[in-house]
Design a protein around this motif. Structure first.
Motif, PDB file in Angstrom:
ATOM      1  N   TYR A 181     -14.318  -6.488   4.931  1.00  0.00           N
ATOM      2  CA  TYR A 181     -13.533  -6.411   3.700  1.00  0.00           C
ATOM      3  C   TYR A 181     -14.435  -6.302   2.467  1.00  0.00           C
ATOM      4  O   TYR A 181     -14.099  -5.636   1.486  1.00  0.00           O
ATOM      5  N   THR A 194     -18.766  -2.196  -1.888  1.00  0.00           N
ATOM      6  CA  THR A 194     -17.706  -1.285  -1.470  1.00  0.00           C
ATOM      7  C   THR A 194     -17.680  -0.044  -2.352  1.00  0.00           C
ATOM      8  O   THR A 194     -18.096  -0.073  -3.503  1.00  0.00           O
ATOM      9  N   ASP A 229      -7.454   1.143  -3.573  1.00  0.00           N
ATOM     10  CA  ASP A 229      -8.208  -0.097  -3.757  1.00  0.00           C
ATOM     11  C   ASP A 229      -8.024  -0.617  -5.181  1.00  0.00           C
ATOM     12  O   ASP A 229      -7.984   0.148  -6.144  1.00  0.00           O
ATOM     13  N   LYS A 251      -5.953  -3.454   1.664  1.00  0.00           N
ATOM     14  CA  LYS A 251      -5.981  -3.175   3.087  1.00  0.00           C
ATOM     15  C   LYS A 251      -5.671  -4.457   3.861  1.00  0.00           C
ATOM     16  O   LYS A 251      -5.977  -5.550   3.436  1.00  0.00           O
ATOM     17  N   TYR A 287      -6.623  -6.739   6.110  1.00  0.00           N
ATOM     18  CA  TYR A 287      -7.534  -7.551   6.891  1.00  0.00           C
ATOM     19  C   TYR A 287      -6.912  -8.954   6.905  1.00  0.00           C
ATOM     20  O   TYR A 287      -7.023  -9.702   5.950  1.00  0.00           O
ATOM     21  N   THR A 302      -5.866 -11.009   1.361  1.00  0.00           N
ATOM     22  CA  THR A 302      -5.518  -9.760   2.014  1.00  0.00           C
ATOM     23  C   THR A 302      -4.018  -9.581   2.179  1.00  0.00           C
ATOM     24  O   THR A 302      -3.576  -8.685   2.893  1.00  0.00           O
TER      25      THR A 302
END
Length: 791
Positions: free
Chosen positions: A288, A356, A362, A431, A433, A476
């Motif tokens: 992550y 990242t 995002d 996302k 996770y 998450t």
């Protein structure tokens, strides 16, 4: 015609579930023939198509024979009695106290075979033999979450009982044994039980190329309700990679080689582990955050009961090589509910915690370095990461506003499809996770850079360094909250609009961004300035004015980050009061000021009611972009000598037409005492290209302290020259002397040299000035230093 038909829709037991059960039978002479079909298993993925019969033999014993049938287990189809012979049968006497299994054989298309034979006589005698021949391990083992077993099984499993004495034995070899698709070697399992089945001797080895990587010796006692173990396990370069799925997506890339000796004692469902192992080539990753950490060689892990204690392990991030120390434990209960409790300390060094890149959807990305402490705790399905410290060099956090209106979009309206009623907020999701909670409590330092990408389509962005205290909470399940204040120290605002504007503003120090929970609802309060030189003739009564004056276009950003209020302003530094007063009067209407601000950004000129965007806007921006690339090459990081190329557009109207001009700029330090800045321009595209005009300035430091200096300059005049082949200019020279004083009395004493005992520290030394690397405005590559305070 059939004699009997039985159908059962659903049957659940503690051991096995069955549904869609159907059975029919028919009689032929003295034999009953049956056919049965059903599905089984926890998910009903197993299927059975059985054909069998019942009859009596010559000894009047019941015979249940198996004809060719098929069974699908774990997606693999097995054929029972593939040859269709009469050997696959079970014989029972009338009292049902004697059972003889002559042979039951299962084959598949890959020549794998399982064979069962044996005898059972009441409760005193059992002799069962189960034989495996090149059977794939994954086809006969149950489904285990996060654990896939592979290999080729050969060998026998025997159970023998005579008059209450048991003699069980197992001799199995699993060639090319693998866990989760990773080859481990060849596994040999030998288990021998005592006469009453109260104790089993275990001796197993895992070897690769003749070298033992893992071995277990000892015994398992079966005297209590739950069997207990007393085993010793030895590890030698035993790989950890196969257990990577245990991280359940929260922890990834589990790796390393295990060395050591561990005693395993207690109940087999939750044994105690005691011993010491070391890790080599080990590490873990957190997908992550896109960070991967390696452990130092020979890292020690002490095992005590159900706890694995990591003893102050040195960490190094794989990408950048930054370092920290890890200390803490992993515990489990019944090989489930794995719980982490780690502390991380950077030891006053920077440590990579975020790395990242941008992906659509995002909420944030970038690079983050920490100087401080952190904690990783909780179960692997609900992991928490908390960070306390300050941002370190190299930190660059970016927050894209890709699905909100950009700063250049004045309408701030989002159009949705007719049948699409989803809110914009609902479209922004992290996302999945599962189970990761992060909390960053940071002291932001000027070493860290924060960038807010206001429009990912055009590339407009607000970027800067500053100071502040931020609390960032993320999980998450969609949570992303920010609290705190950020005060700008340095910054840039790159503003793109309509394909014709691409300018970089300088953000004024002291601007603020204040967060109170929702990142996109942060409150902005800052100004950004774009500097250039422009001809103000369109706004003056004398539209024959040809001079260019320094001009600042100011953008004021206030309100919410995702929907800011934008105000344009124009300022005229270093312009004479008469021209400045007339321009301020002409721009007092906010509409006129905003229009001129846009045109200054688009084509570098002021406009009046008769002006509009023309080909100059496109050409000017293309030339400026090319000039900027060339300047970065010419600048080349040389602080002593810098060259540059500039392009200034001319002004065209019915009353006046001036030529475009290409200029060459130079900034250099001739010696420790002589500084030179200059620009020379040549008109292009006109009737004459021979007229040369420009500015230069020479500064000479006359004493060692630098308090006395001489300055010589030549500047293009703002006064109109009416001859077409001449250009007015102003030259001058002067002396300046700088002195510090706390009162006029002290000033006069210093000037008249009356204070003979003054300390040498009273004189302020002018620090040697390096030639500027930045350009004047963003178009001319020239930046004159501000005059020193003079007397």
């Amino acid at each position: 015609m059939f004699n009997t038909y039985v159908s059962v829709g659903d049957l659940k037991t503690p051991y096995y579930n069955v549904k869609d059960f159907n059975l029919i039978n028919t009689t032929l002479k003295d034999t009953l023939f049956f056919r049965s079909e059903f599905k089984g298993g926890s998910e009903y993925n197993d299927s059975y198509n059985l054909n069998f019969y019942h009859t009596f033999n010559a000894e009047n014993k019941s015979v249940i024979g198996l004809k060719t049938s098929d069974v699908s287990f774990k997606g693999n189809k097995w054929i029972l009695n593939k040859d269709g012979n009469t050997k696959n049968k079970v014989i029972l006497n009338r009292a049902l106290d004697s059972i003889s299994i002559e042979e039951i054989v299962m084959n598949n298309d890959e020549q794998e075979q399982i064979r069962l034979r044996g005898q059972l006589a009441d409760s005193t005698y059992k002799d069962l033999q189960l034989q495996f021949k090149i059977v794939s391990l994954n086809k006969i083992t149950p489904v285990i979450d996060s654990l896939k077993l592979q290999g080729e099984v050969n060998g026998n499993l025997n159970i023998l009982q005579k008059d209450g004495i048991y003699l069980p034995s197992s001799n199995l070899n699993i060639d090319e044994f693998a866990i989760n698709d990773m080859a481990m070697g060849d596994l040999a399992i030998s288990i021998v039980g005592n006469r009453d089945l109260t104790e089993f001797q275990v001796n197993s080895q895992l070897s690769e190329n003749g070298i033992e990587k893992f071995g277990v010796v000892g015994k398992i006692e079966n005297k209590e309700e739950m069997p207990t173990a007393n085993l010793v396990a030895n590890f030698s370069k035993f790989p950890l990679e196969p257990f990577n799925p245990l991280g359940e997506g929260v922890i990834d890339h589990i790796r390393g080689d295990l060395e050591g000796r561990v005693n395993i004692t207690g109940p087999v469902d939750n044994p105690n582990f005691n011993g010491l192992v070391t890790l080599d080539n080990a590490g873990i990753a957190i997908p992550y955050l896109n960070v991967d950490y390696s452990f130092a060689p020979a890292s020690r892990v002490r095992l005590e009961n159900q706890t694995f204690d990591f003893e102050n392990i040195a960490l190094s991030d794989v990408a950048m090589g930054t370092r920290a120390n890890l200390d803490g434990t992993i515990t489990h209960s019944y090989f489930d509910n794995w719980v982490l409790n780690f502390n991380v300390n950077t030891n006053n060094n920077r440590f990579l915690i975020l790395n990242t890149e941008f992906k659509e959807g995002d909420l944030y990305y970038g690079t983050g370095y920490l100087n401080g402490t952190g904690r990783i705790y909780g179960s692997t399905t609900a992991l928490n990461i908390t960070v306390d410290g300050e941002t370190a060099r190299g930190t660059s956090l970016k927050i894209p506003l890709s699905d909100v209106a950009s700063v250049g979009d004045y309408s701030f309206i989002n159009f949705l499809e007719k049948d699409n009623i989803k809110s914009i907020d609902g479209q922004r999701q992290l996302k999945d996770y599962q189970g990761l909670e992060l909390e960053f409590n940071l002291d932001v330092t000027p070493e860290a850079e924060v960038e807010i990408v206001t429009d990912t389509r055009t590339g407009s962005s607000l970027k800067g360094t500053g100071e502040g205290i931020l609390l960032i909470q993320i999980n998450t399940n969609g949570k992303f909250e920010m609290y705190g204040d950020f005060v700008v120290v340095t910054g840039q605002f790159r503003y793109k609009f309509g394909g014709i504007i691409d300018k970089t503003f300088t953000v004024e120090p002291g601007g603020q961004i204040n967060w109170d929970q929702k990142p996109l609802e942060a409150q902005l309060n800052m100004e950004a300035v774009y500097s250039l030189t422009a001809n103000p003739a369109p706004l003056l009564e004398n539209q024959g004015y040809t001079g260019r004056i320094p001009t600042d276009v100011i953008i004021r950003l206030t309100g919410e980050l995702q929907n800011p209020d934008i105000e344009f302003g124009i300022n005229f530094p270093s312009t004479n009061s008469i021209v400045k007063s007339e321009l301020e009067y002409a721009l007092q209407d906010p509409t006129v000021a905003e229009k001129n601000a846009i045109f200054l950004l688009a084509q570098g000129n002021f406009v009046n009611d008769q002006s509009g965007i023309n080909q100059q806007a496109i050409t000017g921006n293309l030339v400026q972009s090319a000039s900027g690339i060339l300047n970065s090459i010419l600048g080349g990081g040389n602080d002593k000598l810098n060259f540059g190329l500039s392009y200034e557009q001319g002004y065209q109207s019915t009353e006046l037409e001036t030529d475009d001009r290409i200029g060459v700029t130079v900034s250099t330090q001739i010696s420790d005492r002589v500084l030179f800045n200059g620009k020379v321009g040549v008109p292009v595209g006109g009737a004459s290209e021979t007229l040369v005009a420009g500015d230069f300035e020479i500064q000479v430091l006359l004493n060692e302290e630098g308090s006395l200096s001489a300055k010589f300059f030549s500047r293009q005049s703002e006064i109109q020259a009416f001859l077409p082949d001449q250009q007015g200019s102003t030259q001058g020279a002067g002396l300046s002397y700088e002195v510090d004083f706390d009162s006029f009395r002290e000033l006069f004493r210093k000037i008249l040299k009356k204070d003979e005992k003054q300390d040498s520290t009273d004189i302020k030394v002018i620090q040697q000035q390096e030639p500027p690397i930045s350009v004047m405005g963003r178009d001319s590559l020239l930046n004159f230093y501000a005059k020193p305070k003079s007397f």
